[in-house]
Scaffold this active site. Sequence first.
Site, PDB file in Angstrom:
ATOM      1  N   PRO A 127       1.764  -1.685   9.599  1.00 44.09           N
ATOM      2  CA  PRO A 127       0.889  -2.477  10.468  1.00 44.09           C
ATOM      3  C   PRO A 127       0.924  -1.963  11.906  1.00 44.09           C
ATOM      4  O   PRO A 127       1.871  -1.275  12.325  1.00 44.09           O
ATOM      5  CB  PRO A 127       1.484  -3.889  10.393  1.00 44.09           C
ATOM      6  CG  PRO A 127       2.405  -3.878   9.228  1.00 44.09           C
ATOM      7  CD  PRO A 127       2.887  -2.482   9.059  1.00 44.09           C
ATOM      8  N   ARG A 175      -4.035   1.896  10.650  1.00 41.91           N
ATOM      9  CA  ARG A 175      -4.658   1.478  11.902  1.00 41.91           C
ATOM     10  C   ARG A 175      -4.704   2.672  12.848  1.00 41.91           C
ATOM     11  O   ARG A 175      -3.747   3.437  12.957  1.00 41.91           O
ATOM     12  CB  ARG A 175      -3.876   0.318  12.546  1.00 41.91           C
ATOM     13  CG  ARG A 175      -3.965  -1.006  11.801  1.00 41.91           C
ATOM     14  CD  ARG A 175      -5.364  -1.594  11.877  1.00 41.91           C
ATOM     15  NE  ARG A 175      -5.468  -2.905  11.232  1.00 41.91           N
ATOM     16  CZ  ARG A 175      -5.851  -3.102   9.978  1.00 41.91           C
ATOM     17  NH1 ARG A 175      -6.147  -2.052   9.219  1.00 41.91           N
ATOM     18  NH2 ARG A 175      -5.931  -4.322   9.475  1.00 41.91           N
ATOM     19  N   HIS A 189     -13.424   3.736   8.159  1.00 46.81           N
ATOM     20  CA  HIS A 189     -12.666   2.541   7.798  1.00 46.81           C
ATOM     21  C   HIS A 189     -13.214   1.913   6.508  1.00 46.81           C
ATOM     22  O   HIS A 189     -13.521   0.712   6.446  1.00 46.81           O
ATOM     23  CB  HIS A 189     -12.695   1.513   8.937  1.00 46.81           C
ATOM     24  CG  HIS A 189     -11.492   0.626   8.936  1.00 46.81           C
ATOM     25  ND1 HIS A 189     -10.895   0.163  10.086  1.00 46.81           N
ATOM     26  CD2 HIS A 189     -10.763   0.092   7.919  1.00 46.81           C
ATOM     27  CE1 HIS A 189      -9.861  -0.614   9.789  1.00 46.81           C
ATOM     28  NE2 HIS A 189      -9.772  -0.664   8.468  1.00 46.81           N
ATOM     29  N   ILE A 209       0.838  -1.204   0.000  1.00 46.24           N
ATOM     30  CA  ILE A 209       0.000   0.000   0.000  1.00 46.24           C
ATOM     31  C   ILE A 209       0.871   1.251   0.000  1.00 46.24           C
ATOM     32  O   ILE A 209       0.640   2.184  -0.777  1.00 46.24           O
ATOM     33  CB  ILE A 209      -0.940   0.004   1.217  1.00 46.24           C
ATOM     34  CG1 ILE A 209      -1.834  -1.234   1.202  1.00 46.24           C
ATOM     35  CG2 ILE A 209      -1.799   1.268   1.227  1.00 46.24           C
ATOM     36  CD1 ILE A 209      -2.625  -1.438   2.492  1.00 46.24           C
ATOM     37  N   GLU A 236     -13.243   1.488  17.055  1.00 43.19           N
ATOM     38  CA  GLU A 236     -14.154   1.535  15.923  1.00 43.19           C
ATOM     39  C   GLU A 236     -15.328   0.597  16.158  1.00 43.19           C
ATOM     40  O   GLU A 236     -15.134  -0.607  16.301  1.00 43.19           O
ATOM     41  CB  GLU A 236     -13.423   1.123  14.647  1.00 43.19           C
ATOM     42  CG  GLU A 236     -12.280   2.052  14.288  1.00 43.19           C
ATOM     43  CD  GLU A 236     -11.499   1.614  13.056  1.00 43.19           C
ATOM     44  OE1 GLU A 236     -10.615   2.343  12.637  1.00 43.19           O
ATOM     45  OE2 GLU A 236     -11.793   0.512  12.523  1.00 43.19           O
ATOM     46  N   ASP A 238      -9.042   7.606   8.085  1.00 39.93           N
ATOM     47  CA  ASP A 238     -10.065   6.595   7.799  1.00 39.93           C
ATOM     48  C   ASP A 238     -10.154   5.575   8.929  1.00 39.93           C
ATOM     49  O   ASP A 238     -10.979   4.671   8.873  1.00 39.93           O
ATOM     50  CB  ASP A 238      -9.758   5.884   6.479  1.00 39.93           C
ATOM     51  CG  ASP A 238     -10.839   4.895   6.082  1.00 39.93           C
ATOM     52  OD1 ASP A 238     -12.019   5.304   6.047  1.00 39.93           O
ATOM     53  OD2 ASP A 238     -10.519   3.715   5.824  1.00 39.93           O
TER      54      ASP A 238
END
Length: 335
Positions: A226, A254, A302, A175, A283, A278
């Site tokens: 991560p 995250r 998200h 990504i 969450e 995001d």
Amino acid sequence: MKIVVIQEEIIQTDITPKELTERWKRLEQLPGIDEVVIEVPAHYPNIEQLHTYIGDADAVFGLWIGPDNMNEAFLSQHPNLKYVATLGHGWEKFDTEMTRKRGISISNTIYGSQTIAEYAFALLMDVCHHIGTHDTRIKTIDWSVPENHNEFCKSVTRQIELYDKTIGVIGLGAIGFAFAKMAQGFGMHVLAYSRHKKEGAAYDFIEQVSLDELLARSDFISLHTPHTPATEHIIDQDTIARMKDGVILINTARGALIDEQALADALATGKVLAAGLDVLTDEPPVCGSPLLTAPNTVITGHIAWLTRESRIRAIDMAIDNFRCYLEGHPVSIIN
């Protein structure tokens, strides 16, 4: 071999449960498959429902793994289970040594690299140009009033050009690399910090630096790493203090990478000019988050991964991984 698929609920408008089910039925074409059971729950099942669904299956697809189900108590009820396919990005937290001893392979699918990178760049563009704000303004002004005509060609927010600015990318996996290529296309200087330096000509356009140097030189910072003990709160009061004044921060990775109170405080003082997020630590944020009321902040729920293309790709990758597993070839394994 018996396979159970726990089909995810539909949370987007351009795809149907039937379409996902038909996609999963491609598992029936694999050699050695005797039965494919596709469960379509309205909501993600609890532990007891998972036990019922998995039963005597040899492989399960669509299981969101974690300490509550990848443990001896859970797995002892499913002695046939040898393969678990989770449809998630990133690293999972569970006892990998235990699953290895039980002979269980757990694979993941890195299905949305391009989609997530695009969304991160969309957040960056939005906090720099405020497209939604100006769209709403144009649609709510009464243009039949002559006095309002001089309001048409007017910006009510600061707009920021990306060209020739420096962007720091924290995390240079699939990504982060896709995001870096987009930044290069906009004529930006790309810095990156990664735990392990990336080698090869494909990375030549990126200046790989230490975290300290990235923080000090970047006009924009985007997180693509991560969540691990080493990266938790990688953005906190200390690292923010080492950033340029007026930096812009993007996070589609995250929520726990950021100390939310520290970022909210920095947004309030202008140390951080704006943020596009995001993800949040909790969450949904049922107990609230200081970022929900922070100035100059765009927050979405998200959904960076949530395109039709990535949803279909996740299923295709999971099936391809399993085919490789059956044929004895390397698989995208996380345990």
